[in-house]
Design an enzyme around this catalytic site. Structure first.
Site, PDB file in Angstrom:
ATOM      1  N   SER A 177       0.799  -1.230   0.000  1.00 50.81           N
ATOM      2  CA  SER A 177       0.000   0.000   0.000  1.00 50.81           C
ATOM      3  C   SER A 177       0.831   1.280   0.000  1.00 50.81           C
ATOM      4  O   SER A 177       0.328   2.329  -0.375  1.00 50.81           O
ATOM      5  CB  SER A 177      -0.991  -0.003   1.158  1.00 50.81           C
ATOM      6  N   HIS A 205      -5.773  -3.495  -2.377  1.00 52.99           N
ATOM      7  CA  HIS A 205      -5.553  -2.558  -3.482  1.00 52.99           C
ATOM      8  C   HIS A 205      -5.577  -3.243  -4.850  1.00 52.99           C
ATOM      9  O   HIS A 205      -5.460  -2.584  -5.878  1.00 52.99           O
ATOM     10  CB  HIS A 205      -4.213  -1.838  -3.315  1.00 52.99           C
ATOM     11  N   LYS A 236     -12.436   0.261  -1.563  1.00 54.87           N
ATOM     12  CA  LYS A 236     -11.441   0.915  -2.401  1.00 54.87           C
ATOM     13  C   LYS A 236     -11.948   0.931  -3.851  1.00 54.87           C
ATOM     14  O   LYS A 236     -12.870   1.666  -4.140  1.00 54.87           O
ATOM     15  CB  LYS A 236     -10.088   0.236  -2.195  1.00 54.87           C
TER      16      LYS A 236
HETATM   17  C1  PLP Z   1      -6.903  -0.396   3.232  1.00 56.84           C
HETATM   18  C2  PLP Z   1      -6.227  -1.663   3.579  1.00 56.84           C
HETATM   19  C3  PLP Z   1      -6.772  -2.528   4.527  1.00 56.84           C
HETATM   20  C4  PLP Z   1      -7.954  -2.139   5.369  1.00 56.84           C
HETATM   21  O1  PLP Z   1      -9.120  -2.122   4.623  1.00 56.84           O
HETATM   22  P1  PLP Z   1     -10.336  -1.245   5.126  1.00 56.84           P
HETATM   23  O2  PLP Z   1     -11.518  -1.832   4.461  1.00 56.84           O
HETATM   24  O3  PLP Z   1     -10.044   0.144   4.709  1.00 56.84           O
HETATM   25  O4  PLP Z   1     -10.374  -1.401   6.615  1.00 56.84           O
HETATM   26  C5  PLP Z   1      -6.174  -3.752   4.720  1.00 56.84           C
HETATM   27  N1  PLP Z   1      -5.068  -4.104   4.029  1.00 56.84           N
HETATM   28  C6  PLP Z   1      -4.503  -3.285   3.123  1.00 56.84           C
HETATM   29  C7  PLP Z   1      -3.291  -3.737   2.381  1.00 56.84           C
HETATM   30  C8  PLP Z   1      -5.055  -2.043   2.879  1.00 56.84           C
HETATM   31  O5  PLP Z   1      -4.488  -1.203   2.021  1.00 56.84           O
END
Ligand code: PLP
Length: 386
Positions: A177, A205, A236
């Site tokens: 990320s 992602h 996302k």
């Molecule tokens: C954003 C993210 C999460 C958390 O997801 P949410 O639905 O926003 O809580 C978990 N793992 C990774 C790699 C992320 O980028």
């Protein structure tokens, strides 16, 4: 108590670690308003422009009219509603898995699955660049945790060789990320059979973005493997909220009975599930969204390259511009915002010391004009300070 809080806040402020919130007026989009002023938004994870899509909104409104707003309780108590079941079926089909289970967020999913499948006697091998929620999950699981250098298959193999645990779990993000690089899943997969290990793949992602049809990291590598448990988020690229785990029927049955972040929390609102289901339909029917996203990624990277700016190992829509010094980074982020470009600065402890960065994320909805204007401003701001 008040004194303790003030003291801690002061400590954060002195260390330049105090964070604050910025109000975005209106929905997510390529351009937003902050204090009435337009800004190009280059830090949202709404990669396919679905967060404000009319079809998602209509699906949510229809579901609210039919099912109300709240789910009332945990799924096991009174909360399973048709939109939950429908979305889980849709996700299982999308991911080519036997079954899927919803979680209230990616954070919940990571906590909920890792703690349920890895107990005190397990060995967990976690990539050093994995998301914070994975680190929290590993600690909470009480398993024996080893973090291996980012994407280093050889280091991981020597650790696996020495492991005596019956339950060996490799945990990795599909797309990292903060770096935007892709995990070497093809190499990691070869270790699963050799060492009788499992893999937990966080596709937060990658879902909707990677692979020919947006199914994620495994599709990107054209790989299927029964020992891989796939997690993905709905908040996302899918533009809604929540997360899922896809895997075998047995895995899902185990999670329903054992996963505390599934059991002890109120279910996702039905309208959010209806919106996410609609998002999967759109992702399947409109591959041109992904085509535009990848065109924008290339266009933006070409602009950075031409200006001599370093975006390290990014292979995706997450494009970090390395600025090194944390104070310089935050100052650059502020100056960009003044100039109408919203990009978050990322500094330790989120990234290692000396690796502070402006973390850009591009979306399929950015026009070439948006990106050209942003590139010009970035080059203006970073031009002299490099
Ligand atoms: C954003 C993210 C999460 C958390 O997801 P949410 O639905 O926003 O809580 C978990 N793992 C990774 C790699 C992320 O980028």
């Amino acid at each position: 108590m008040r004194e303790l809080i003030t003291e801690e806040l002061k400590r954060l402020e002195v260390g330049n670690l105090k964070r604050s919130l910025i109000v975005i007026e209106g929905p997510q989009g390529p351009r937003v308003r902050i204090n009435g002023n337009p800004k190009i938004l280059l830090c949202s994870n709404d990669y396919l422009g679905l967060a404000n899509h009319p079809r998602l909104k209509e699906a949510a409104i229809r579901a609210i009219e039919k099912y109300g707003v709240g789910a009332g309780a945990s799924r096991l108590v009174s909360g399973t509603m048709p939109p939950h079941a429908l979305l889980e079926e849709r996700i299982a089909a999308f991911k080519g898995a036997q079954a899927a289970l919803l979680f209230n967020s990616g954070y919940h999913a990571n906590l909920g699955v890792i703690t349920a499948i890895a107990g005190r006697t397990a060995d967990i091998f976690s990539d050093k660049l994995n998301h914070a929620s994975i680190i929290d999950a590993c600690v909470l699981s009480r398993a024996n945790l080893t973090r291996y250098p980012n994407g280093d298959i050889f280091a991981l193999e020597s650790l696996l060789k020495r492991s005596k645990a019956k339950n060996k779990l490799i945990v990795t993000d599909g797309v990292f990320s903060m770096d935007g690089s892709i995990a070497p899943i093809d190499g990691l997969i070869t270790l699963l059979d050799r060492y009788n290990a499992f893999m937990y793949l966080d596709d937060a992602h990658a879902t909707g973005v990677l692979g020919k049809t947006g199914r994620g990291t495994l599709e990107h590598f054209n790989i299927e493997h029964p020992s891989v448990i796939q997690m993905g988020t709905l908040g996302k690229a899918l533009g809604a909220f929540g997360a899922f785990v896809a895997g075998s029927k047995e895995l899902i049955a185990l999670l329903v009975s054992k996963s505390r972040p599934f059991i002890f929390t109120t279910a996702l609102p039905p309208a959010i599930c209806a919106a996410a289901t609609e998002a999967i339909d759109i992702i399947e029917a409109e591959p041109e969204r992904r085509t535009r996203l990848w065109e924008n990624i290339e266009f933006f990277k070409d602009g950075l390259k031409a200006a001599g700016l370093d975006y390290t190992k990014s292979a995706t829509q997450i494009i970090p511009i390395i600025t090194k010094d944390p104070n310089y980074t935050m100052q650059a982020s502020r100056r960009l915002l003044e100039k109408g470009v919203f990009i978050q600065g990322i500094r330790p402890p989120t990234v290692p010391a000396g690796a502070s960065r402006l973390r850009v994320t591009v979306s399929s909805t950015h026009t070439k004009e948006d990106l050209t204007e942003a590139l010009t401003k970035i080059i203006e701001v970073l031009g002299d300070g490099r």
